[in-house]
Design an enzyme around this catalytic site. Sequence first.
Site, mmCIF file in Angstrom:
data_model
loop_
_atom_site.group_PDB
_atom_site.id
_atom_site.type_symbol
_atom_site.label_atom_id
_atom_site.label_comp_id
_atom_site.label_asym_id
_atom_site.label_seq_id
_atom_site.Cartn_x
_atom_site.Cartn_y
_atom_site.Cartn_z
ATOM 1 N N SER A 129 41.307 41.017 54.455
ATOM 2 C CA SER A 129 41.875 40.022 53.547
ATOM 3 C C SER A 129 43.017 40.637 52.753
ATOM 4 O O SER A 129 43.019 41.846 52.471
ATOM 5 C CB SER A 129 40.775 39.574 52.579
ATOM 6 O OG SER A 129 41.334 38.890 51.477
ATOM 7 N N TYR A 154 33.308 41.491 46.602
ATOM 8 C CA TYR A 154 33.802 40.968 47.886
ATOM 9 C C TYR A 154 34.966 41.824 48.380
ATOM 10 O O TYR A 154 34.974 42.313 49.518
ATOM 11 C CB TYR A 154 34.245 39.501 47.721
ATOM 12 C CG TYR A 154 35.138 39.029 48.840
ATOM 13 C CD1 TYR A 154 34.619 38.725 50.091
ATOM 14 C CD2 TYR A 154 36.527 38.926 48.658
ATOM 15 C CE1 TYR A 154 35.453 38.322 51.125
ATOM 16 C CE2 TYR A 154 37.359 38.522 49.675
ATOM 17 C CZ TYR A 154 36.821 38.222 50.914
ATOM 18 O OH TYR A 154 37.652 37.832 51.931
ATOM 19 N N LYS A 158 35.557 44.573 51.733
ATOM 20 C CA LYS A 158 36.653 44.539 52.725
ATOM 21 C C LYS A 158 37.320 45.915 52.800
ATOM 22 O O LYS A 158 37.596 46.420 53.882
ATOM 23 C CB LYS A 158 37.679 43.450 52.369
ATOM 24 C CG LYS A 158 37.162 42.034 52.538
ATOM 25 C CD LYS A 158 36.841 41.714 53.998
ATOM 26 C CE LYS A 158 36.100 40.409 54.176
ATOM 27 N NZ LYS A 158 35.475 40.241 55.496
HETATM 28 N N1 UFG Z 1 43.197 26.740 42.642
HETATM 29 C C1 UFG Z 1 43.257 25.736 41.695
HETATM 30 N N2 UFG Z 1 42.207 24.886 41.600
HETATM 31 C C2 UFG Z 1 41.093 24.994 42.381
HETATM 32 C C3 UFG Z 1 41.046 26.013 43.354
HETATM 33 C C4 UFG Z 1 42.116 26.885 43.450
HETATM 34 O O1 UFG Z 1 44.248 25.605 40.965
HETATM 35 O O2 UFG Z 1 40.161 24.187 42.224
HETATM 36 C C5 UFG Z 1 44.335 27.665 42.771
HETATM 37 C C6 UFG Z 1 43.981 29.102 42.460
HETATM 38 O O3 UFG Z 1 44.085 29.360 41.081
HETATM 39 C C7 UFG Z 1 45.007 29.845 43.306
HETATM 40 C C8 UFG Z 1 45.234 28.919 44.497
HETATM 41 O O4 UFG Z 1 44.767 27.649 44.101
HETATM 42 O O5 UFG Z 1 46.203 29.946 42.593
HETATM 43 C C9 UFG Z 1 44.475 29.370 45.739
HETATM 44 O O6 UFG Z 1 43.119 29.565 45.383
HETATM 45 P P1 UFG Z 1 41.977 29.740 46.471
HETATM 46 O O7 UFG Z 1 40.688 29.865 45.744
HETATM 47 O O8 UFG Z 1 42.089 28.669 47.512
HETATM 48 O O9 UFG Z 1 42.374 31.092 47.205
HETATM 49 P P2 UFG Z 1 42.549 32.553 46.580
HETATM 50 O O10 UFG Z 1 43.978 32.903 46.792
HETATM 51 O O11 UFG Z 1 42.019 32.679 45.221
HETATM 52 O O12 UFG Z 1 41.522 33.355 47.486
HETATM 53 C C10 UFG Z 1 41.845 33.720 48.761
HETATM 54 C C11 UFG Z 1 40.587 33.819 49.609
HETATM 55 C C12 UFG Z 1 39.734 34.971 49.155
HETATM 56 C C13 UFG Z 1 40.539 36.219 49.006
HETATM 57 C C14 UFG Z 1 41.727 35.987 48.118
HETATM 58 C C15 UFG Z 1 42.600 37.192 48.030
HETATM 59 O O13 UFG Z 1 39.835 32.637 49.556
HETATM 60 O O14 UFG Z 1 38.739 35.179 50.129
HETATM 61 O O15 UFG Z 1 42.506 34.934 48.659
HETATM 62 O O16 UFG Z 1 43.624 36.994 47.120
HETATM 63 F F1 UFG Z 1 39.815 37.214 48.464
#
Ligand code: UFG
Length: 341
Positions: A129, A154, A158
């Site tokens: 990741s 998590y 990785k």
């Molecule tokens: N977000 C919102 N509202 C929500 C969900 C997400 O605004 O309800 C935003 C988050 O703040 C972020 C973006 O949408 O800015 C993406 O969020 P995600 O949770 O979809 O994805 P992440 O980038 O946080 O996480 C992903 C993977 C993880 C990994 C991570 C590494 O899901 O497994 O990238 O950065 F660890």
Amino acid sequence: MSANNQIVVTGGAGYIGSHTVVELVNAGYEPIIIDDFRNSKEWIIDRLNDITNQSLKVYTVDCTSQTDIDKVFADNKGIVGVIHFAAYKAVGESVAEPVMYYENNITSMCVVLNAMKKFNVEQLVFSSSCTVYGEPDNPIVDEHTPIQKAESPYGATKIACEQLAQFAVQSGQALKICLLRYFNPIGAHPSGKIGELPQGIPNNLVPYITQTVKGIREKLTVFGDDYNTADGTCIRDYIHVVDLADAHVKALNWLAKQSSSVCEPFNLGTGKGSSVLEIIHTFENVNQVKVNYQIGDRRPGDVEQIWANAAKANNVLNWHCKYTMADALKHSWNWEQNIEA
Ligand code: UFG
């Protein structure tokens, strides 16, 4: 006697795993799915059989059981490689349950490497990741960007599995490994038959959007609009899951051509960053729907902005994305409307 084209796919009924199974069949490989369905549903296999027009081989076993995994390898004489997806993947849950994350994610990696050694299987594709890069100094990361100290259990699993892969290669075990560092997978199979199946309240942005539009959730909260980005919301590299799946096939093809042991990381992203608001507005435009959302507080632990330099995967693996972010958002909505109750 089977041909030497069998690929063990741990977590093959999961989100990225199931899409990869389809691409493996399309490329002439025979996937052998290992999944205990703790984070999927058995009807995903019916859908996979339908899409691939095959009766796929499935073992319902836990990847932390050496005995059960060894039996899969003993049963199948044409195994040339493993794609190891099976793992827990929720950052927040990992903070609450660190032991569970280490126990599952690290043990299963050990079990897979043990089985590969015992049965002389050399090719491994590991699901890593972009979380390994943490909060980078420069938002565009390539494979030379330093690995950061993990911010969650998590992420730590990785990094630990990547290190274990490197050490296993250095130990002299005949191994050829690709460490695939995924950016943000979104979308679903264009057929609408398989896609992401979040358990409970989704953590990730796109399933939260689709469930909100479907009426399962009342309102999406955008986690912060005071970041140092053009519209104030976080930036990520959202990649269509079918493109991501295709990269696994390209990785196996590349590994098969390597004459000696190797362990190489590859970034898998589109090379383009999109903000949360861009995702919401594109979703609304391509699907002609309204997303009910509000701006809320920042989510602890969120990286401000990160996207991939994927030149290495493009050039070395000859892998290129075919789908746009808009395609992915269309396919996600199509899938949401097809999910069985
Ligand atoms: N977000 C919102 N509202 C929500 C969900 C997400 O605004 O309800 C935003 C988050 O703040 C972020 C973006 O949408 O800015 C993406 O969020 P995600 O949770 O979809 O994805 P992440 O980038 O946080 O996480 C992903 C993977 C993880 C990994 C991570 C590494 O899901 O497994 O990238 O950065 F660890």
